[in-house]
Design a protein around this motif. Structure first.
Motif, PDB file in Angstrom:
ATOM      1  N   GLY A  79       0.816  -1.213   0.000  1.00 49.95           N
ATOM      2  CA  GLY A  79       0.000   0.000   0.000  1.00 49.95           C
ATOM      3  C   GLY A  79       0.845   1.256   0.000  1.00 49.95           C
ATOM      4  N   ARG A 111       2.364   1.623  -3.471  1.00 49.92           N
ATOM      5  CA  ARG A 111       1.344   2.141  -4.393  1.00 49.92           C
ATOM      6  C   ARG A 111       1.179   3.639  -4.203  1.00 49.92           C
ATOM      7  NH1 ARG A 111      -3.387   5.140  -3.566  1.00 49.92           N
ATOM      8  NH2 ARG A 111      -5.061   4.549  -4.946  1.00 49.92           N
ATOM      9  N   ASP A 112       1.059   4.070  -2.949  1.00 51.92           N
ATOM     10  CA  ASP A 112       0.863   5.492  -2.662  1.00 51.92           C
ATOM     11  C   ASP A 112       2.058   6.323  -3.120  1.00 51.92           C
ATOM     12  OD1 ASP A 112      -1.533   4.736  -1.528  1.00 51.92           O
ATOM     13  OD2 ASP A 112      -0.868   5.028   0.551  1.00 51.92           O
ATOM     14  N   LEU A 149       2.082   6.391  -6.993  1.00 56.51           N
ATOM     15  CA  LEU A 149       0.978   7.226  -7.489  1.00 56.51           C
ATOM     16  C   LEU A 149       1.293   8.703  -7.275  1.00 56.51           C
ATOM     17  CD1 LEU A 149      -1.836   7.340  -8.759  1.00 56.51           C
ATOM     18  CD2 LEU A 149      -2.796   7.085  -6.461  1.00 56.51           C
ATOM     19  N   LEU A 157      -2.668  -3.164 -10.424  1.00 60.40           N
ATOM     20  CA  LEU A 157      -3.833  -2.897  -9.558  1.00 60.40           C
ATOM     21  C   LEU A 157      -5.056  -2.576 -10.421  1.00 60.40           C
ATOM     22  CD1 LEU A 157      -1.905  -0.561  -7.088  1.00 60.40           C
ATOM     23  CD2 LEU A 157      -2.514  -2.956  -6.680  1.00 60.40           C
ATOM     24  N   HIS A 169      -8.138  -3.002 -10.207  1.00 58.85           N
ATOM     25  CA  HIS A 169      -9.392  -2.584  -9.577  1.00 58.85           C
ATOM     26  C   HIS A 169      -9.239  -1.300  -8.767  1.00 58.85           C
ATOM     27  CE1 HIS A 169     -11.111  -6.281 -10.963  1.00 58.85           C
ATOM     28  NE2 HIS A 169     -10.135  -6.957 -10.384  1.00 58.85           N
ATOM     29  N   ASP A 170      -8.088  -0.674  -8.847  1.00 60.77           N
ATOM     30  CA  ASP A 170      -7.829   0.562  -8.103  1.00 60.77           C
ATOM     31  C   ASP A 170      -8.361   1.742  -8.919  1.00 60.77           C
ATOM     32  OD1 ASP A 170      -6.526   2.962  -7.096  1.00 60.77           O
ATOM     33  OD2 ASP A 170      -5.161   1.632  -6.007  1.00 60.77           O
ATOM     34  N   GLN A 230      -8.572   4.947  -8.266  1.00 63.55           N
ATOM     35  CA  GLN A 230      -7.752   6.161  -8.273  1.00 63.55           C
ATOM     36  C   GLN A 230      -6.613   6.027  -9.276  1.00 63.55           C
ATOM     37  OE1 GLN A 230      -8.634   8.941  -6.607  1.00 63.55           O
ATOM     38  NE2 GLN A 230      -6.993   9.962  -7.670  1.00 63.55           N
ATOM     39  N   VAL A 231      -5.987   4.875  -9.311  1.00 64.54           N
ATOM     40  CA  VAL A 231      -4.920   4.631 -10.292  1.00 64.54           C
ATOM     41  C   VAL A 231      -5.508   4.693 -11.706  1.00 64.54           C
ATOM     42  CG1 VAL A 231      -3.315   2.890 -11.195  1.00 64.54           C
ATOM     43  CG2 VAL A 231      -3.433   3.330  -8.722  1.00 64.54           C
ATOM     44  N   GLY A 263     -15.034   4.336  -4.831  1.00 63.45           N
ATOM     45  CA  GLY A 263     -13.921   4.868  -4.070  1.00 63.45           C
ATOM     46  C   GLY A 263     -13.361   6.182  -4.573  1.00 63.45           C
TER      47      GLY A 263
END
Length: 169
Positions: A6, A9-10, A13, A39, A41-42, A44-45, A74
């Motif tokens: 996580g 990823r953050d 991003l 990712l 299903h993310d 925001q990405v 989300g």
């Protein structure tokens, strides 16, 4: 690299967004495409990946990422609005006018105070041949947002004409 997926990823991003904002869009795209593959299903990405493709003029490549972002949950309210406007505008650029009008119409209904969405909706409606609807939106937007006293003085007449430009008073 962090051991926490996580955090990784953050970090990636945030780096991609920073690069896009610095107009280093191709570098941002490389990071985002990789993240989106990892990712899927993310939302925001997906949204950020769509956005960077749009800024590079790669509209056809942006569409699936916008769709993925909007299919999931989300996104913040602001990002959802941005994704809807981005997708609708991108459909329009690609000549997919009916999809553009439908997407932007839904967006304008969801965000009724957003004049930008209404403006892009009017352009899409124009492209579909719905010029009356486009003019009604634009004239109404004009008289409800103008600071020009010359236009504001004619607000009642413009609002009536917006409903039917062929009418005589």
């Amino acid at each position: 690299m962090s051991g926490n997926p996580g955090e990784d990823r953050d970090r990636r991003l945030a780096e991609a967004v920073r690069l896009r904002e610095e107009e280093r869009r191709e570098e941002a795209r490389e990071i985002l495409v990789s993240l989106a593959a990892e990712l899927p299903h993310d939302v925001q990405v997906a949204y950020q990946t769509a956005w960077v493709h749009d800024t590079l003029g790669l509209e056809a490549e942006a569409v699936p990422y916008y769709e993925r972002a909007l299919d999931g949950t989300g996104l913040s309210r602001d990002d959802r609005r941005g994704a809807l406007l981005g997708l609708g505008s991108t459909y329009r650029i690609l000549g997919r006018y009916e999809e553009a009008a439908a997407t932007l119409g839904e967006a304008a209904a969801e965000f009724p105070d957003d004049g930008g969405l209404k403006t892009f909706l009017a352009m899409a409606l124009y492209n579909t041949g719905r010029t009356h609807d486009a003019m009604e939106i634009l004239l109404t937007l004009l008289v409800t947002t103008t600071n020009d006293p010359e236009i504001a003085g004619y607000r009642p007449a413009i609002e009536e004409y917006a409903k039917d430009l062929d009418a005589t008073m």
